[in-house]
Design a protein around this motif. Structure first.
Motif, PDB file in Angstrom:
ATOM      1  N   THR A   1      49.798 -23.436  31.828  1.00 21.26           N
ATOM      2  CA  THR A   1      49.060 -22.300  31.261  1.00 21.26           C
ATOM      3  C   THR A   1      49.975 -21.183  30.757  1.00 21.26           C
TER       4      THR A   1
ATOM      5  N   ASP B   1      44.827 -24.678  26.192  1.00 25.45           N
ATOM      6  CA  ASP B   1      46.265 -24.532  26.407  1.00 25.45           C
ATOM      7  C   ASP B   1      46.931 -25.860  26.738  1.00 25.45           C
ATOM      8  N   HIS B   2      46.178 -26.798  27.313  1.00 24.52           N
ATOM      9  CA  HIS B   2      46.720 -28.111  27.670  1.00 24.52           C
ATOM     10  C   HIS B   2      45.594 -28.990  28.155  1.00 24.52           C
TER      11      HIS B   2
ATOM     12  N   ASP C   1      40.757 -23.441  29.112  1.00 24.27           N
ATOM     13  CA  ASP C   1      41.909 -23.939  29.878  1.00 24.27           C
ATOM     14  C   ASP C   1      41.674 -25.364  30.367  1.00 24.27           C
ATOM     15  N   THR C   2      42.698 -26.216  30.215  1.00 28.81           N
ATOM     16  CA  THR C   2      42.693 -27.573  30.807  1.00 28.81           C
ATOM     17  C   THR C   2      41.708 -28.524  30.123  1.00 28.81           C
TER      18      THR C   2
ATOM     19  N   HIS D   1      39.156 -26.023  34.578  1.00 28.14           N
ATOM     20  CA  HIS D   1      40.326 -26.195  35.450  1.00 28.14           C
ATOM     21  C   HIS D   1      39.883 -26.365  36.901  1.00 28.14           C
TER      22      HIS D   1
HETATM   23 ZN   LIG Z   1      46.070 -23.900  31.742  1.00 25.63          ZN
END
Ligand SMILES: [Zn+2]
Length: 441
Positions: free
Chosen positions: A84, A274-275, A44-45, A185
């Motif tokens: 997310t 996810d990003h 994530d992130t 994150h």
């Molecule tokens: Zn995320």
């Protein structure tokens, strides 16, 4: 960088050959060989441009760099949103936000839209979903299709859960693991002392001594303002990078164990995010906007036997491609309603991809990206301006002209259901992450 002439052809020939060899194995004996397994890791992130394999100067990612050298790296990978919930729904359904419809925290995926885990379980896969609770949660529909859907807090706990669950599997049947890691994150609930980004020793202060100290008294929100001192920005970036190195090191250990247990011999590994994250771009921290710092993601495939090691793919790809790729690798039929492509095949040279949630939306037809944020519409040439620093005004007609090329299957739009009720514990967790009252990022 351009690929050598004939490389497309090479890919076109080798990918089906790889699949054909898997299928041939299944057809030549009395006992069909099991389908291959799949490990999908979502960090994530994680910004692509903060990884060594994408040219970052700091040694944030020795393990991911090695996996990249053994696999296929996608240089131009996009997510569907820098949030997310929306992005993982795209990753795990193969649908753009306007198709899966889960663009608000009040929504849950329609039961008419299958998740990748549901498709694989129907095909005989054992399915493990290991996730950091928050936006990845059963109440949005994410748990469907998983035999085990188990939450963790840190990458270390995720590793424990992974090997506990793998030990329970039937060795004769293939598995699908979705591993969602949240340690890069911002996560004040797990940091001690609480901080914006931080990693445990020995990663803390690895890249910038006393970075943590520079940010004493600051919070994620207090840093969301214009004109931050250079020293503050340096410290924030260093702490973010140390978080990447922490997860990278943990994954190195995890994959060494998977290799030692022989679980990767016939397994597709997909590593992505996810990003990304804004690190003082547009005078902001965090994520949520349709800009490149949040929308470009890393994407690596490692095939069994390190087939196609070292390939770099420059065609535009998107998280909508994850599901078609896994179906293809597993020898399952393609779903014509899905807008994505199998990344194991030759990719279209010209393609439009999209993402966002109203009123934010972007479209990319390489090298042009056109972004709409309410009434603001702008285009960027991503070859000349990869970080989207200098967007130029564009018109609604230009936006609609690119959008018309998307040509999404009318049967692929699903009206979302109401999200399940949120428990007090889950609300407390979201609040600890800083998401208590907002519509979300
Ligand atoms: Zn995320």
């Amino acid at each position: 960088m351009k690929r050598a002439p004939g490389q497309d052809l090479f890919r076109e020939r080798t990918a089906p050959l790889l699949i054909a060899s898997v299928l041939a194995l299944a057809g030549c004996g009395q006992t069909p060989a099991p389908r291959p397994s799949v490990v999908l890791v979502s960090i994530d992130t994680l910004r692509a441009d903060h990884l060594g394999l994408y040219g970052y100067a700091r040694p944030t990612s020795p393990f991911l760099d090695r996996i990249a050298a053994e696999g296929v790296v996608f240089e131009r990978a996009f997510t569907s949103a820098a949030w997310t919930l929306i992005a993982h729904m795209t990753m795990l359904t193969g649908l753009y936000p306007e198709q899966h419809g889960v663009t608000e925290k009040t929504r849950q995926l329609s039961t008419g839209a299958p998740l990748l885990a549901e498709r694989l379980r129907r095909a005989g896969y054992q399915t493990l979903g290991l996730y950091r609770s928050g936006w990845v949660h059963e109440r949005f529909g994410f748990g469907r299709g998983f035999d085990v859907f188990r939450r963790h807090t840190t990458v270390e706990e995720a590793e424990e859960h992974l090997f506990e669950e793998l030990a329970r599997l039937d060795p004769e049947r293939p598995f699908f693991v979705f591993l969602h890691l949240f340690d890069v994150h911002n996560d004040p609930s797990t940091k001690s002392p609480p901080s914006v980004f931080s990693a445990p020793p020995p990663f803390q202060d690895l890249f910038l001594p006393e970075a943590q100290k520079r940010l004493e008294g600051e919070t994620y929100d207090s840093l969301k303002k214009r004109g931050l001192p250079k020293e503050t920005v340096e410290a924030m970036v260093a702490l973010y990078d140390e978080g990447i190195r922490h997860v990278d090191a943990a994954l190195a250990g995890c994959f060494a164990r998977l290799e030692a247990e022989g679980r990767l011999a016939n397994t597709l590994v997909i590593l992505t995010s996810d990003h990304g994250e804004s690190l003082a771009q547009r005078d902001n921290w965090g994520h949520g906007g349709p800009w490149q710092e949040g929308i470009r993601v890393p994407l690596i495939l490692r095939l069994p036997g390190n087939a196609r090691a070292g390939e770099r793919i420059h065609e535009v790809v998107h998280l909508v491609d994850v599901t078609p790729t896994v179906l293809d690798f597993a020898g399952l039929p393609p779903d014509p309603a899905l807008p994505g492509c199998s990344l194991l095949r030759a990719l279209p040279a010209e393609r439009v991809v999209t993402g966002g949630n109203d009123p934010l939306q972007y479209l990319v037809r390489w090298p042009r990206k056109i972004t709409r944020a309410g009434h603001y519409i702008a285009w960027t040439d991503l070859e000349a301006d990869p970080l989207e620093r200098d967007p130029r005004p564009a018109s609604a007609d230009e936006f609609e002209a690119v959008r018309a090329a998307l040509k999404l299957d009318p049967s692929s739009f699903h009206a979302p259901l109401a999200a399940g009720a949120i428990s007090p514990e889950d609300m407390a967790e979201l609040e600890a992450l800083g998401y208590g009252g907002e519509a979300g990022k």
